[in-house]
Design an enzyme around this catalytic site. Sequence first.
Site, PDB file in Angstrom:
ATOM      1  N   ASP A 122       0.875  -1.170   0.000  1.00  0.00           N
ATOM      2  CA  ASP A 122       0.000   0.000   0.000  1.00  0.00           C
ATOM      3  C   ASP A 122       0.909   1.216   0.000  1.00  0.00           C
ATOM      4  O   ASP A 122       1.595   1.490   0.989  1.00  0.00           O
ATOM      5  CB  ASP A 122      -0.888  -0.016   1.250  1.00  0.00           C
ATOM      6  CG  ASP A 122      -1.800   1.201   1.347  1.00  0.00           C
ATOM      7  OD1 ASP A 122      -1.695   2.114   0.510  1.00  0.00           O
ATOM      8  OD2 ASP A 122      -2.620   1.231   2.290  1.00  0.00           O
TER       9      ASP A 122
ATOM     10  N   TYR B 238      -6.054  15.167  -9.531  1.00  0.00           N
ATOM     11  CA  TYR B 238      -5.362  14.165 -10.339  1.00  0.00           C
ATOM     12  C   TYR B 238      -4.380  14.858 -11.282  1.00  0.00           C
ATOM     13  O   TYR B 238      -3.213  14.467 -11.380  1.00  0.00           O
ATOM     14  CB  TYR B 238      -6.360  13.325 -11.123  1.00  0.00           C
ATOM     15  CG  TYR B 238      -5.701  12.286 -12.008  1.00  0.00           C
ATOM     16  CD1 TYR B 238      -5.258  11.088 -11.470  1.00  0.00           C
ATOM     17  CD2 TYR B 238      -5.505  12.519 -13.360  1.00  0.00           C
ATOM     18  CE1 TYR B 238      -4.633  10.134 -12.263  1.00  0.00           C
ATOM     19  CE2 TYR B 238      -4.877  11.576 -14.169  1.00  0.00           C
ATOM     20  CZ  TYR B 238      -4.445  10.382 -13.613  1.00  0.00           C
ATOM     21  OH  TYR B 238      -3.818   9.448 -14.404  1.00  0.00           O
TER      22      TYR B 238
END
Length: 253
Positions: free
Chosen positions: A56, A149
């Site tokens: 992760d 983003y």
Amino acid sequence: MDLSGRTVFIVGGTSGIGRELARRFAAAGSTVAVGGRDARALSELAAEGLGTVSVDVTDSGSVAAARDAVLARFPELDTVVTMAGAMLLEDLRDPAHFEAARTTIDTNLIGTIRTIDAFTPHLVARGSGTFITVTSGIAFLPFPPMPTYAASKAAVHAYSEALRAQLDSTGVGVVELVPPAVATSAQEQVNPHALPLGDFAQEVMDLLAQEPTPREILVKGVLMHRWAERDGTYDDLVAQRSQALAMLPGRTA
């Protein structure tokens, strides 16, 4: 770049572009390990003969553990691909968007930095190797419904440039992969004109195989994004892409 005989770790390679590139590297003769959070996808890739490790990128401890596991199994590792990413819609008129922004930055930018930091000592010590960072055409031509983003990928572009300069003379290269919209399962829902995944992956592998390896891997479908400002098309293209704001709940373009 000789694509055979390399040892590649693709972080975030359990789906989409990363998964396809993992298979392409393996088919070219490289040893490939894939890292990600999806246990089922990792199991499927292991069944295909790829190395797998749970990781992760938003957790420094997880990244360190993944590094140790990969280097223990693949001490000859020479290529690290940072694919992990979050691509979330945000309505900047709604303060609730901040959590999406936080997740995006922590995954796309900080996650990339965590991964690079974890493997830089290994690659520098061996005196050769390659980081492949992954940005986006949206880094150069923003898509207004996904503002953070775009910002995160623009930041990864700048970071990649600085990393390349700092690693100069160490033998470690930095290659930036700049995808356009590619027809993964997520993109197919957003963009029916997305580039077919197989076509994209083949063009990427062909470009990576060039000698010398380009600093930026730019498939034909991303050139309009990458060079919009240079070509004088930037303002018109951003205006066109702003029509997609109608995707946001309760909004029109």
